[in-house]
Design a protein around this motif. Structure first.
Motif, PDB file in Angstrom:
ATOM      1  N   UNK A 148       0.823  -1.212   0.000  1.00 53.83           N
ATOM      2  CA  UNK A 148       0.000   0.000   0.000  1.00 53.83           C
ATOM      3  C   UNK A 148       0.852   1.254   0.000  1.00 53.83           C
ATOM      4  N   UNK A 149       1.927   1.223   0.782  1.00 57.31           N
ATOM      5  CA  UNK A 149       2.841   2.363   0.821  1.00 57.31           C
ATOM      6  C   UNK A 149       3.477   2.584  -0.547  1.00 57.31           C
ATOM      7  N   UNK A 150       3.899   1.504  -1.203  1.00 63.05           N
ATOM      8  CA  UNK A 150       4.483   1.627  -2.543  1.00 63.05           C
ATOM      9  C   UNK A 150       3.456   2.225  -3.503  1.00 63.05           C
ATOM     10  N   UNK A 151       2.215   1.763  -3.432  1.00 60.50           N
ATOM     11  CA  UNK A 151       1.178   2.313  -4.299  1.00 60.50           C
ATOM     12  C   UNK A 151       0.973   3.812  -4.071  1.00 60.50           C
ATOM     13  N   UNK A 152       0.966   4.234  -2.816  1.00 61.12           N
ATOM     14  CA  UNK A 152       0.833   5.664  -2.501  1.00 61.12           C
ATOM     15  C   UNK A 152       2.033   6.431  -3.052  1.00 61.12           C
ATOM     16  N   UNK A 153       3.209   5.875  -2.859  1.00 61.21           N
ATOM     17  CA  UNK A 153       4.437   6.524  -3.347  1.00 61.21           C
ATOM     18  C   UNK A 153       4.409   6.678  -4.866  1.00 61.21           C
ATOM     19  N   UNK A 154       3.978   5.636  -5.565  1.00 57.30           N
ATOM     20  CA  UNK A 154       3.997   5.645  -7.032  1.00 57.30           C
ATOM     21  C   UNK A 154       2.809   6.416  -7.610  1.00 57.30           C
ATOM     22  N   UNK A 155       1.617   6.195  -7.071  1.00 51.80           N
ATOM     23  CA  UNK A 155       0.414   6.737  -7.699  1.00 51.80           C
ATOM     24  C   UNK A 155      -0.122   8.025  -7.068  1.00 51.80           C
ATOM     25  N   UNK A 156       0.437   8.442  -5.926  1.00 55.13           N
ATOM     26  CA  UNK A 156       0.005   9.702  -5.318  1.00 55.13           C
ATOM     27  C   UNK A 156       1.184  10.675  -5.216  1.00 55.13           C
ATOM     28  N   UNK A 157       2.261  10.266  -4.530  1.00 59.25           N
ATOM     29  CA  UNK A 157       3.383  11.178  -4.318  1.00 59.25           C
ATOM     30  C   UNK A 157       4.085  11.553  -5.618  1.00 59.25           C
ATOM     31  N   UNK A 158       4.325  10.588  -6.495  1.00 53.15           N
ATOM     32  CA  UNK A 158       5.011  10.892  -7.763  1.00 53.15           C
ATOM     33  C   UNK A 158       4.193  11.842  -8.632  1.00 53.15           C
ATOM     34  N   UNK A 159       2.889  11.581  -8.834  1.00 54.81           N
ATOM     35  CA  UNK A 159       2.117  12.551  -9.613  1.00 54.81           C
ATOM     36  C   UNK A 159       2.022  13.924  -8.934  1.00 54.81           C
ATOM     37  N   UNK A 160       1.920  13.943  -7.607  1.00 58.00           N
ATOM     38  CA  UNK A 160       1.873  15.226  -6.893  1.00 58.00           C
ATOM     39  C   UNK A 160       3.174  16.001  -7.117  1.00 58.00           C
TER      40      UNK A 160
END
Length: 184
Positions: A148-160
């Motif tokens: 879940x953390x990886x998904x947040x990092x890839x799909x939320x933090x990177x686009x932000x």
């Protein structure tokens, strides 16, 4: 080619992290991300005989935290690396800004020729953004599983981060030093 390489340096390690974690484990994903970063940095060095200091610094820090994770068998070191890196870099940028010294120029001065005022504004903006990323990462790794953390990092933090970077383009373009203005 430099903008393309810059995008690769940002996205390829994230893809490697995501794929490695999805298929195997966070350890493998983190190792794949570091390896892909190292290959891209080496490629840039061979191609242009230039060192990309920011990606190199980030990759070396990631390697230290991955080693700590392997030694202790705790993935927390992989996850807190982002928080520690972001808050450290934020502190460096904001401290430089407070001292009227644009730290951003140290890392990106070879890619961009900007006025002192523009470097200062970018240093403050990025410093504050990195504070936000550190806080968000702390919340994410404490709330989600490794995957879940990886998904947040890839799909939320990177686009932000990409959106924030895009939002800085007008300031960067406005603050460019042209050949004409550098002769004056």
């Amino acid at each position: 080619m430099k903008p393309f390489l810059s995008v690769l340096l940002e996205t390829l390690p994230l893809v490697a992290l995501f794929v490695g974690t999805s298929m195997f484990s966070l350890y493998i994903g983190a190792f794949a991300a570091i390896l892909s970063s190292a290959v891209l940095i080496f490629y840039q060095y061979v191609k242009d005989k230039s060192i990309l200091y920011f990606p190199l610094f980030s990759t070396l820090i990631s390697l230290v935290f991955l080693a700590a994770a392997f030694i202790t068998e705790e993935t927390i070191f992989i996850k807190i690396q982002s928080s520690l890196f972001n808050i450290s870099f934020a502190g460096l940028l904001i401290f430089g800004w407070a001292q009227n010294y644009p730290v951003m120029r140290l890392f990106f001065g070879r890619q961009f020729l900007l006025t002192h005022e523009t470097w200062m504004k970018l240093s403050l903006r990025w410093g504050l953004f990195f504070v936000c990323l550190a806080i968000a990462n702390e919340a994410a790794w404490r709330t989600f599983t490794d995957e879940g953390w990886v998904n947040i990092k890839v799909f939320v933090f990177a686009p932000a981060t990409a959106l924030f970077m895009a939002a800085q383009i007008p300031l960067t373009l406005k603050g460019r030093v042209t050949e004409q203005s550098s002769k004056d």
